[in-house]
Design an enzyme around this catalytic site. Structure first.
Site, PDB file in Angstrom:
ATOM      1  N   HIS A   1       0.859  -1.180   0.000  1.00 26.58           N
ATOM      2  CA  HIS A   1       0.000   0.000   0.000  1.00 26.58           C
ATOM      3  C   HIS A   1       0.900   1.236   0.000  1.00 26.58           C
ATOM      4  CE1 HIS A   1      -3.239   2.458   2.452  1.00 26.58           C
ATOM      5  NE2 HIS A   1      -3.055   2.929   1.233  1.00 26.58           N
TER       6      HIS A   1
ATOM      7  N   MET B   1     -10.283   3.501   2.061  1.00 29.12           N
ATOM      8  CA  MET B   1      -9.703   3.875   3.357  1.00 29.12           C
ATOM      9  C   MET B   1     -10.831   4.288   4.306  1.00 29.12           C
ATOM     10  SD  MET B   1      -6.415   3.495   3.174  1.00 29.12           S
ATOM     11  CE  MET B   1      -6.170   4.056   4.867  1.00 29.12           C
TER      12      MET B   1
HETATM   13  C1  DX5 Z   1      -3.180   3.581   7.730  1.00 29.25           C
HETATM   14  C2  DX5 Z   1      -2.687   2.299   7.124  1.00 29.25           C
HETATM   15  C3  DX5 Z   1      -3.407   1.116   7.659  1.00 29.25           C
HETATM   16  C4  DX5 Z   1      -3.278   0.937   9.138  1.00 29.25           C
HETATM   17  C5  DX5 Z   1      -4.269  -0.053   9.636  1.00 29.25           C
HETATM   18  O1  DX5 Z   1      -2.539   4.651   7.139  1.00 29.25           O
HETATM   19  O2  DX5 Z   1      -2.850   2.312   5.728  1.00 29.25           O
HETATM   20  O3  DX5 Z   1      -3.019  -0.055   6.969  1.00 29.25           O
HETATM   21  O4  DX5 Z   1      -1.998   0.550   9.514  1.00 29.25           O
HETATM   22  O5  DX5 Z   1      -4.154  -0.104  11.011  1.00 29.25           O
HETATM   23  P1  DX5 Z   1      -5.405  -0.206  11.976  1.00 29.25           P
HETATM   24  O6  DX5 Z   1      -6.049  -1.529  11.684  1.00 29.25           O
HETATM   25  O7  DX5 Z   1      -4.800  -0.127  13.339  1.00 29.25           O
HETATM   26  O8  DX5 Z   1      -6.305   0.948  11.652  1.00 29.25           O
HETATM   27 ZN    ZN Z   2      -2.677   0.311   4.625  1.00 27.22          ZN
END
Ligand code: DX5
Ligand code: ZN
Length: 214
Positions: free
Chosen positions: A63, A134
Site C-alpha cells: 500500500h 480507506m
Molecule cells: C493507515 C494504514 C493502515 C493501518 C491499519 O494509514 O494504511 O493499513 O496501519 O491499522 P489499523 O487496523 O490499526 O487501523
Molecule cells: Zn494500509
C-alpha cells in the site's frame, strides 16, 4: 464468500519481525504500509523490507501512501510485491500507472482516501484489479473507523457487481476490528486489512480465522 485477511505490519514489533510474521501465518496477504512523509505525515519503510519479506512466502499487498507513486512502483515490483496499490489522489496519470502495473504482472490497486469519491474510478475500471477504501485518514495505525466509509464500500460493490467485475478485490483499510468487520463485509468488502486490533489480539491466528469466516 471467503473473506481474505491482510494484517498490517505497521502494528507489528519491527525488532522481532520474523516472529511476528510467524504468528500470522494463516493470513492471505501481508499488508505493507509504505509512507513517505509527504503524501502522509508519517514515514515507514521501502522496497528493502519487501525484498526481505519475500523470503517468507506470504504474498505482499503493498500500500503506497506516497506522492508520485509511478516513480517507485518498479522498485516494489522488483522486490517481490504481489499487489501494488497507489492512491488516486497521488497520481495525476492514474490510467497510465495502473496499466503499467498490469503489464508488469502484479495486481493493480487504487486506494481512495475518506474524502475521495468512488467516481474518480469511472475511467480506470478496465485497468484495475483492486479497490482499497480507506476508512481512516491514512498515516497512522490505531485510528477510529470512519462509519461513512460503509456507504462507499456498498457503492463500490454495486458498481463491481453491475459491471460483472467479480474478479476485482474490494479491500478496506483502517479501524477494522471484530466490531467493525461484520459491517464492512456486509457492505461488500472481501479483503480486510487489520493492524492494531489484530496484533493486540490474544490469539492472532484465531482472530484471522474469525475475520475469514465472516
Ligand atoms: C493507515 C494504514 C493502515 C493501518 C491499519 O494509514 O494504511 O493499513 O496501519 O491499522 P489499523 O487496523 O490499526 O487501523
Ligand atoms: Zn494500509
Amino acid at each position: 464468500m471467503h473473506v481474505q485477511v491482510a494484517p498490517s505490519l505497521l502494528s507489528a514489533d519491527i525488532l522481532h519481525l520474523d516472529r511476528e510474521v510467524e504468528s500470522i501465518r494463516g493470513c492471505d496477504w501481508l499488508h505493507i504500509d509504505v509512507m513517505d512523509g509527504d503524501f502522509v505525515p508519517n514515514i515507514t519503510y521501502g522496497p528493502g523490507l519487501v525484498r526481505a519479506l519475500s523470503r517468507i512466502g506470504i504474498p505482499q499487498d503493498v500500500h503506497l501512501m506516497i506522492s508520485q507513486p509511478a516513480r517507485h512502483v518498479d522498485a516494489f515490483i522488483d522486490a517481490g510485491a504481489a499487489i501494488v496499490t497507489i492512491h488516486a489522489e497521488a497520481d495525476v496519470h492514474l490510467h497510465r500507472t495502473l496499466s503499467h502495473l498490469k503489464k508488469r504482472g502484479v495486481k493493480a490497486g487504487v486506494a481512495l482516501n475518506p474524502s475521495t469519491p468512488v467516481s474518480v474510478l469511472e475511467h480506470v475500471w478496465d485497468v484495475l484489479d483492486l479497490v482499497l477504501i480507506m476508512t481512516v485518514n491514512p498515516g497512522f495505525g490505531g485510528q477510529a473507523f470512519i462509519p461513512g466509509g460503509l456507504a462507499k464500500i456498498a457503492q463500490c460493490r454495486h458498481i463491481i457487481d453491475e459491471g460483472g467485475r467479480t474478479d476485482v478485490l474490494l479491500e478496506v483499510d483502517g479501524g477494522v476490528d471484530l466490531n467493525t468487520a461484520p459491517h464492512v463485509v456486509a457492505a461488500g468488502a472481501n479483503l480486510l486489512v487489520s493492524g492494531s486490533a489484530l496484533f493486540s489480539a490474544p490469539d492472532r491466528g484465531a482472530f484471522i480465522r474469525q475475520l475469514q469466516n465472516l
